[in-house]
Design an enzyme around this catalytic site. Structure first.
Site, PDB file in Angstrom:
ATOM      1  CG  ASP A 230      38.676   4.435 -11.285  1.00 46.97           C
ATOM      2  OD1 ASP A 230      39.576   4.324  -9.895  1.00 46.97           O
ATOM      3  OD2 ASP A 230      37.374   4.034 -11.220  1.00 46.97           O
ATOM      4  CB  SER A 231      40.855   0.305 -10.542  1.00 50.00           C
ATOM      5  OG  SER A 231      39.041   0.780  -9.809  1.00 50.00           O
TER       6      SER A 231
ATOM      7  CE1 TYR B 292      44.304  -0.577 -10.649  1.00 45.84           C
ATOM      8  CE2 TYR B 292      43.803   1.209  -9.452  1.00 45.84           C
ATOM      9  CZ  TYR B 292      44.776   0.596 -10.675  1.00 45.84           C
ATOM     10  OH  TYR B 292      44.679   1.302 -12.027  1.00 45.84           O
ATOM     11  N   GLY B 293      40.788  -2.166  -5.163  1.00 47.91           N
ATOM     12  CA  GLY B 293      40.260  -2.619  -4.055  1.00 47.91           C
ATOM     13  C   GLY B 293      40.307  -3.615  -2.503  1.00 47.91           C
TER      14      GLY B 293
ATOM     15  CB  CYS C 173      41.146   5.123  -8.063  1.00 48.60           C
ATOM     16  SG  CYS C 173      41.243   4.071  -7.650  1.00 48.60           S
ATOM     17  CG  ASN C 174      37.942   7.414  -2.861  1.00 47.49           C
ATOM     18  OD1 ASN C 174      38.383   8.918  -2.158  1.00 47.49           O
ATOM     19  ND2 ASN C 174      37.329   7.361  -4.327  1.00 47.49           N
ATOM     20  CB  THR C 175      41.947   1.902  -3.702  1.00 45.20           C
ATOM     21  OG1 THR C 175      40.797   2.176  -4.181  1.00 45.20           O
ATOM     22  CG2 THR C 175      42.639   0.717  -4.040  1.00 45.20           C
TER      23      THR C 175
ATOM     24  CB  CYS D  35      35.264   3.905  -3.458  1.00 36.57           C
ATOM     25  SG  CYS D  35      34.901   2.812  -5.269  1.00 36.57           S
ATOM     26  CB  THR D  36      35.073   7.630  -7.707  1.00 35.71           C
ATOM     27  OG1 THR D  36      36.147   6.225  -9.001  1.00 35.71           O
ATOM     28  CG2 THR D  36      36.777   8.292  -7.484  1.00 35.71           C
ATOM     29  CG  HIS D  37      33.508   2.465  -9.413  1.00 33.56           C
ATOM     30  ND1 HIS D  37      34.746   2.180  -8.969  1.00 33.56           N
ATOM     31  CD2 HIS D  37      33.604   1.928 -10.477  1.00 33.56           C
ATOM     32  CE1 HIS D  37      35.595   1.534  -9.803  1.00 33.56           C
ATOM     33  NE2 HIS D  37      35.024   1.473 -10.958  1.00 33.56           N
TER      34      HIS D  37
HETATM   35  N1  DGL Z   1      37.201   3.595  -7.371  1.00 32.18           N
HETATM   36  C1  DGL Z   1      37.908   3.024  -6.851  1.00 32.18           C
HETATM   37  C2  DGL Z   1      37.816   4.229  -5.342  1.00 32.18           C
HETATM   38  O1  DGL Z   1      37.850   5.686  -5.771  1.00 32.18           O
HETATM   39  C3  DGL Z   1      38.701   1.618  -6.462  1.00 32.18           C
HETATM   40  C4  DGL Z   1      37.724   0.748  -6.690  1.00 32.18           C
HETATM   41  C5  DGL Z   1      37.937  -0.495  -7.108  1.00 32.18           C
HETATM   42  O2  DGL Z   1      38.432  -0.038  -8.251  1.00 32.18           O
HETATM   43  O3  DGL Z   1      38.463  -1.207  -5.873  1.00 32.18           O
HETATM   44  O4  DGL Z   1      38.596   3.308  -4.529  1.00 32.18           O
END
Ligand code: DGL
Length: 262
Positions: A7-8, A39-40, A70-72, A184-186
Site C-alpha cells: 500500500d502507499s 497516492y490518491g 490499495c484500491n488506488t 480505500c484501505t485507509h
Molecule cells: N489506501 C489506498 C487506497 O486503498 C491509497 C490511499 C492513498 O495513498 O491516497 O486507495
C-alpha cells in the site's frame, strides 16, 4: 515464502489484519511506499511509476503472491503488473457490487467513499456502470483524500474527526442511503467511529474480506498455500525509516484492537 501486501502507507494494514485472521498459517511481508504516500491525490502515471518501483523492491524478497492492498494502486496499474511479474497478483476494488445488490430492492442509495484518483479511473466508472442500472442509478461517489492524511497522522480524536465527517456528509440526506462503501484501505481505521456518527440503518462495508477470499483461492489454485506459517509479519517501507516501521506496528495493534470491538 511470504505473501506480500503493498500500500502507499498504513491503509493496507486493514487488509493484512483480515488476511491474518483468515489465513493464520501464512507468513507476511507488509510494504508501505512511504516515499510517495498519499497516492490518491497523484496522477495515474505517477502512481504507476511508484507502484512499479515498490514492486521491484518487494520482488527482491522471497515472495509467493502479491496483494495490492490499495484500491488506488489497483485501479492505476494492477492489470499491467500481472504481465510484468511472475507471481499471482491480487488487486482490490470498492465493494460496489455487493452494496448495489444489498440496496436494489430497498429504495436506498449507496455512497462510495474513496480517493479522488480511484473515483476518476475507468476501472471504477466501468464497474459502476456495469452494476448500477442507468435509468435508476443508486450509486454516489465521495472523494475523501484528507482521510488518508488523518490516518497517516494517526488522528483518531473523536472531536476532530466528527467535525471532518460532519462537513463531508453534510451535502447528503443520509436517510436516503442504505450502505457506505469504504473504497480505500485507509478508511476502515475509522469504521467504529463512523458507526457511532452515522445513522444506525446505514451499513458500512469494505472489500477486505472478499479480497482475502480471492487470495485464498488463488493460493490453492496455484498449490502455494502454506499450513505451517505463524502469521509472522515483516514490515518494510520504501523510505527505510525505522520510525515508520514503529508506526506501522502501533497502527496495526490499534486497528486489531478496534476489530475486537466490532
Ligand atoms: N489506501 C489506498 C487506497 O486503498 C491509497 C490511499 C492513498 O495513498 O491516497 O486507495
Amino acid at each position: 515464502m511470504r505473501i506480500a501486501l503493498l500500500d502507499s502507507g498504513l491503509g493496507g494494514l486493514t487488509v493484512l489484519a483480515e488476511a491474518v485472521s483468515q489465513l493464520p498459517t501464512e507468513d507476511y511481508l507488509f510494504f508501505a511506499d512511504t516515499l510517495h504516500v498519499p497516492y490518491g491525490t497523484k496522477t495515474k502515471e505517477q502512481v504507476q511509476q511508484y507502484v512499479r518501483q515498490s514492486v521491484d523492491q518487494i520482488m527482491e524478497q522471497d515472495i509467493k503472491a502479491l496483494v495490492i492492498a490499495c484500491n488506488t494502486a489497483t485501479s492505476a496499474v494492477a492489470a499491467q503488473l500481472r504481465s510484468e511479474v511472475d507471481i499471482p497478483i491480487i488487486g482490490m476494488e470498492p465493494a460496489v457490487k455487493p452494496a448495489v445488490e444489498m440496496n436494489r430492492d430497498t429504495g436506498k442509495r449507496v455512497l462510495v467513499a474513496a480517493t479522488p484518483l480511484t473515483l476518476r479511473q475507468s476501472k471504477y466508472t466501468e464497474l459502476v456502470s456495469r452494476v448500477d442500472v442507468h435509468d435508476h442509478s443508486i450509486v454516489d461517489s465521495l472523494p475523501l483524500p484528507e482521510l488518508v492524511t488523518y490516518c497517516e497522522e494517526l488522528q483518531f480524536d473523536l472531536d476532530v474527526m466528527s467535525d471532518y465527517f460532519d462537513k463531508k456528509f453534510k451535502p447528503y440526506d443520509l436517510n436516503d442511503y442504505g450502505t457506505l462503501v469504504l473504497g480505500c484501505t485507509h478508511f476502515p481505521f475509522y469504521k467504529n467511529m463512523l458507526r457511532q456518527l452515522l445513522p444506525q440503518h446505514i451499513e458500512i462495508i469494505d472489500g477486505s474480506a472478499g479480497t482475502v477470499r480471492r487470495l485464498t483461492s488463488i493460493l490453492e489454485l496455484n498449490t502455494i498455500a502454506s499450513h505451517s506459517g505463524h502469521a509472522d509479519i515483516q514490515f518494510m517501507c520504501s523510505g527505510h525509516e525505522p520510525e515508520y516501521v514503529d508506526k506501522m506496528i502501533k497502527a496495526y495493534q490499534w486497528y486489531t484492537a478496534q476489530l475486537e470491538q466490532q
